[in-house]
Design an enzyme around this catalytic site. Sequence first.
Site: not given
Ligand SMILES: Cc1ncc(COP(=O)(O)O)c(C=O)c1O
Length: 388
Positions: A71-72, A151, A179, A199-201, A237, A325
């Site tokens: 996602g990032t 999130n 999310q 984001s897949a995870h 790749t 923190c």
């Molecule tokens: C709203 C949101 N955007 C982006 C991300 C980032 O995703 P990734 O962990 O796949 O880089 C997260 C992950 O916590 C998220 O909650």
Amino acid sequence: MKKIFLDHAATTPTDLRVVEAMLPYFSDSFGNPSSIHSLGLETRTAVAEAREKVAGLIGAAGDEVIFTSGGTEADNLAVKGIAQASAQRGKHIVTTRIEHHAVEESCRYLEKQGFKVTHVAVDQDGLVDPREVERAVTPETILISVMHANNEVGTIQPIAEISRVARSRGIYFHTDAVQTVGHIPAKVDDLGVDLLAISAHKLYGPKGVGVLYVRKGTRIVPFMHGGGQERGLRATTENVPGIVGFGKAAEIAQAEMDAESRHVTRLRDKLIKGLLERIPQVRLNGHPTKRLPNNVNISIASVEGESLAVSLDLEGIAVSTGSACSAEAMEPSHVLTAMGVPVELARGSVRFSLGKKNTDEEIDRVLEAFPRIVSRLRAVSPLWTGKA
Ligand SMILES: Cc1ncc(COP(=O)(O)O)c(C=O)c1O
């Protein structure tokens, strides 16, 4: 003691059906999708199939789906990619005060490159007002970026309304849907977005793989240069096992989303009701109804979120807190701060995020343990007066 995982907004366990789908692509079907030979064809086909499955989940065409490392990266590619491609037209971006760091820090980076960024405020429930977005737009605006759901507090934004503002002005619109995709309906045409990050995870797929949806005709500049994979937008790749896993997770989500949503909504509402009944001076953060089916975020007066999370962990319950923190201080969450939650309350916030495997028995255990932990911590807190 069986662990109770209530931190699904941070990550989800990979569905075993996903793991099974991925396994052949580590050592049996290991070809490079760019290779001419049949092993290459095999993985090329697998990637193409996965692309169609992810595209199907968001109502896109396969060639509008760009695989990334998460996602990032998808957020970075959207924000920086549009900025670079459209800098001639203008150097202004509109976003909000509650975005994930992936969007926020990308904007901060662009500010250092000479772009101007306007951060639209949110109300006490974390909701963005589309009229505020409209007011923030200038003739220089090239991109609006507003997350689909937050999130931390789970508030779902009126993306379709905001997209109308963007569309009527010819401004690109990006949403971080990390999310929401796989959990609530998120079709790109219904939302009216040009770019959307996944984001897949977060949907029972593997870590380290994501997608940026890029609507046909949207021009973005890549930051990875190399072999020209992903239509030249993301060279390297392909992560074939990860991409195959993402495809399988998307397929499962499409089939099971409604049932999952009903299940977690019921557990969420039971948890919220139980916590508000059992604990004095507790506040539910986020919108009461426009919220993710799996999100419960509460602030507890006179206790630290970290102490609550650590105490819960000792009882086998995994949650998140609303503060980060740092060496010197506990910084309250920027999201809660933007919503006007007082610092003392923001420091005592906890996020429970539910998943499809959670059960009624687990929620009952939390409803027994959590009020007991709050009472114990309050008994030794100098801040606690016991008065409502
Ligand atoms: C709203 C949101 N955007 C982006 C991300 C980032 O995703 P990734 O962990 O796949 O880089 C997260 C992950 O916590 C998220 O909650």
